[in-house]
Structures are given as C-alpha cells and as structure tokens.
Scaffold this active site. Structure first.
Site, short mmCIF file in Angstrom:
data_model
loop_
_atom_site.label_atom_id
_atom_site.label_comp_id
_atom_site.label_asym_id
_atom_site.label_seq_id
_atom_site.Cartn_x
_atom_site.Cartn_y
_atom_site.Cartn_z
N CYS A 1 -20.07 13.14 115.32
CA CYS A 1 -21.30 13.45 116.61
C CYS A 1 -22.05 12.74 115.31
O CYS A 1 -22.59 13.48 114.26
CB CYS A 1 -20.99 14.41 116.71
SG CYS A 1 -22.99 14.51 117.49
N ARG B 1 -29.21 12.01 128.35
CA ARG B 1 -27.67 12.44 128.80
C ARG B 1 -28.65 13.75 129.44
O ARG B 1 -27.89 15.27 129.95
CB ARG B 1 -27.44 13.04 127.85
CG ARG B 1 -26.90 11.68 127.30
CD ARG B 1 -25.62 11.99 126.17
NE ARG B 1 -24.90 13.34 126.42
CZ ARG B 1 -24.41 13.74 125.16
NH1 ARG B 1 -23.86 12.76 123.93
NH2 ARG B 1 -23.09 14.93 125.90
#
Ligand code: EPZ
Length: 417
Positions: free
Chosen positions: A116, A397
């Site tokens: 990530c 998001r």
C-alpha cells in the site's frame, strides 16, 4: 479521471455537517455476514470504499438495499465465502470479511492485500488470531484460506502490535466461537467500540470494547439489528483544520466531539480557538498560528489519519514543527507535493521538520492516498492562485462530496472531469 481545481485565499465560514464514519461503516457492513437475519445500518457515508464493500457482500451472498436513510443487509445464506483479488486490491479493508466468514460459514478464502502507498500493511496478526481460534490456515496463490468445519473455539490472543481492523476482525469471529476469547493489547479506537455496540445489539456477549482488553463469550447464533454508526472523526478533523488553515470561522456539526480530543489540544496549543457546543465544534483564527509538534499514536493519541492535514497547517505556522509518524512506515508522500507549492519540509526517516510560515502558491499536484489528498486540498484552499489536484479518486474513497461541503463554506473548488 476527475481533478479538483481550487482557487485559494478565501477564509471558510459558516458550517459543514460531518458524515457517518467510513472506518466504522466498513466493519459494520462485514458484521452483517455473521447472521441470517436482516441488519439495518444508518448514517452510512456514500463513499467509494463503502460501495466496494457492498459489492463484495453481494458477491458473497448478501442482499444489499441502499436507501437515503439506511442500508439493509440480508445474508440468509453465504453462497461464496470468498474475497477476490480484484476487490481486495482496491480496498484492503475487504480483509474484514475473513473473521465473519470463517465463523459463520466455517470457511473463508480471502486475497492477501499486497503493498500500500503508506506502508507494507500485512494482515499476519488477523491470520495468527484466526489460527489461535482453531482455524486451519493455508496460504497460496496470493490467498489465505481459513477452514474451521467444526466451528471456531475461544482463545486468549495477545496482539504484538495494536491493529484496528485486526481487533475488529477477530472480535467478530469470536462472537460465534465456542467459549471465551480474550483480546489483549487490542485497539481502543471509537470504531472498535461502535462495532461492539452493533454486535451486542445482534446478541453478542462482549465486554471491554474501547479498552485494551476485550472479552467475548461466544454464542450459537446472532440476530438482526438496527444501528446508527458514529460520526467520522477524521472527516470532521479535516474540516476543522480547513477552517484553521484558511484563517476562517467554521463550525463542524454532527461531529463526534469526544473522539477528537488529541486534535483539539494541538489546535489550541497552536493558537487556534476551538469552541465546543454539544455536537458542534467551531474553529476561529484571530492571530498567527504557532508551530506545535505532534507524534501519531494509536487512539486516544493523535490519529495518523490526521497527520497529513495537520502537516499542511504547520506549513502556515510560525516556527518549526516536528511531525513524527509512528504507525505507518511511508506516510509522508504529501510532503513532496506540499513542497511543490512552496512549503519548507525536510524529511528525516519517520520525522518531518516543517518550517513556517511559508507562502503557498497554487500548482499542479498529485494525490497518492486518501489522507494525503485531503492535505493537498487544504493546502490549495490556503494557497495563492490556482491548484489542480490530480487522481482525486483517492479522496472519493473516504470523503462524501467534499467539494460540495467545502463550497458551502465559501471555498472556490470545482471537480472537473
Ligand atoms: C485502520 O487500518 C484504518 N482503516 C486506517 O485508516 C488507519 O490509518 C489505521 O487503522 C490506523 O489507525 C480502517 O479502519 C478501514 P492497523 P488498519 O492494522 O486496521 C501493522 C484511512 O485513511 N499491522 O491498525 O489496516 C500495520 O502495518 C485508513 O481511513 C501488522 O503488522 O491499520 C501498521 O503499521 C488508512 N500486521 C500497524 O500495524 C497486521 O496483521 C497498524 O495498522 C495488522 C497490522
């Protein structure tokens, strides 16, 4: 791909309402897998990660009804206890279905999340915990498979490292395990407590959620519930910093005031006036903002998800501020982009040394992750001239229609396709 175009230099005024918490909604949605009865969740934010989780639940076998007032989940049967790579790679929180599936269906196959932008972020503690609860674990082809045909059994689990979704995942699994589970060195985040409140409404037996030791007495089965999730402390904190960085006078309403203690203390130390009024917080700036150091920590310490936004504010503060990131190993991606706008930031491992005040000037910048993109929006609001932020899908998001909310408070911000 959408971009934000921001003309900076306007103080934000008026009020902005906080939405429901993304990081509380995600485990709450996954918790619906634990029961064959309907679960109704209210104040679910309309953000992309929520839609991803809803799509995953539908693939697993849930019926998902979305209305303006609530989301109704009905998982009479788990038809496919799997979280595929295609979904997990877009949202690592998909791993929150691992525990519920193993507990309810006796089997789960979940893609490992992979790397990530902000750090390695493995789920080894989730997996080790499930193994302690008696699941047989097999990892291959990028997936972890957990099997417990005879059901899970209670255990004492000590987390080597405090993990929010790890605590949530194993707390959910333990609700249907036989016997007692004790989670030690558990995360104390408000989202963990909110999940425990939902599970308790579903019939689970949980004590100590919100503290570092959580006890769960397993039950045979869980029922349905109707639950309103908590407000989003990270979204609300972002708006408080937006008010401060624009020298504005902004009130955030429907705000989880009690969950923002660490940020409020730091803003006040920096000379920002913060007034609490019920579930509203008002920020005003009447003099120069002062530089104040922060170190990110697990709750109730200073939230890592507010570090980037706070760093943007410190670029406008008088003095030197040291920002230390202890949770994730690579969470300073926004610093280079802020430097492109004129900020003076020097990185030194897990520390960022911010010298201010420096005039920010509008520029083209790129968002790298959810909270980094929020800090670029704040910098754009404070900058002279026009800022163009690329890849705003990152911000979608976790922020519900952020440009509309900011525009309501006087910001000149536009989404352009
Ligand atoms: C949750 O992520 C939040 N996400 C994150 O918010 C938040 O930054 C983080 O907690 C910390 O507060 C959700 O709730 C959906 P962790 P999570 O497990 O649970 C290491 C946002 O911006 N670790 O508490 O994934 C890990 O690498 C997002 O909304 C292991 O080593 O974070 C990290 O260094 C970003 N092994 C530390 O622990 C594990 O099995 C804390 O991570 C699990 C974690």
């Amino acid at each position: 791909m959408d971009k934000f175009v921001i003309k900076g230099g306007r103080p934000l005024t008026g009020s902005i309402p906080a939405s429901g918490s993304k990081n509380s909604a995600l485990p709450a949605l996954a918790a619906a897998l634990l029961t064959a009865e309907p679960v109704i969740l209210r104040r679910i934010p309309a953000v992309r990660d929520i839609r991803t989780m809803q799509r995953l639940l539908i693939d697993i076998g849930s019926t998902v009804e979305v209305t303006p007032d609530y989301v109704r989940l009905d998982t009479r049967e788990i038809t496919s206890p799997e979280a595929p790579y295609e979904l997990v790679k877009t949202m690592r929180a998909s791993s929150l279905v691992l525990g519920p599936l193993a507990a309810r269906a006796g089997r789960a196959r979940v893609s490992l999340p992979g790397g990530c932008a902000i750090g390695a972020r493995p789920i080894d503690l989730h997996i080790a915990g499930l193994e302690a609860l008696g699941a047989r674990i097999n990892q291959s082809h990028g997936y972890v498979e957990a099997e417990a045909p005879g059901g899970l059994r209670g255990a004492r689990i000590h987390f080597d490292k405090i993990t929010v979704t790890g605590t949530e995942d194993l707390m959910m699994a333990a609700t249907l395990a036989s016997g007692e589970t004790v989670l030690e060195n558990a995360a104390q985040e408000p989202e963990v407590k909110d999940l425990a409140d939902l599970l308790t409404k579903m019939g689970a037996k949980i004590e100590g959620a919100g503290t570092s030791t959580i006890r769960i007495e397993g039950v045979k089965k869980l029922g349905g519930a109707d639950h309103t999730i908590i407000g989003d402390r990270i979204e609300a904190g972002t708006f408080l910093v937006a008010g401060a960085i624009t020298n504005g006078d902004l009130t955030v309403t429907d705000c989880p005031v009690e969950h923002l203690g660490a940020l409020i203390v730091k803003l006040r130390q920096a000379g920002v006036e913060v007034t609490e009024d019920g579930s509203s917080l008002r920020v005003r700036v009447s003099g120069p903002v002062r530089s104040v150091d922060i170190t990110t920590e697990e709750y109730p310490g200073f939230a890592t998800d507010l570090q980037a936004q706070y760093m943007a504010l410190m670029t406008q503060a008088e003095g030197i501020a040291i920002v230390t990131e202890t949770i994730f190993e690579n969470r300073f991606m926004h610093a280079q982009e802020l430097a492109r706008m004129g900020a003076n930031i020097r990185l030194d491992g897990r520390r960022a040394i911010v010298a201010g005040p420096r005039e920010l000037t509008g520029a083209g910048v790129i968002a790298s992750d959810l909270r980094a993109s929020a800090s670029l929006v704040l910098a754009g609001l404070a900058a002279h001239g026009e800022t163009v932020i690329d890849r705003v899908y990152h911000i979608d998001r976790g922020y519900e229609r952020i440009e509309e909310k900011l525009a309501r408070a006087g910001a000149e911000i536009e989404r352009v396709d």
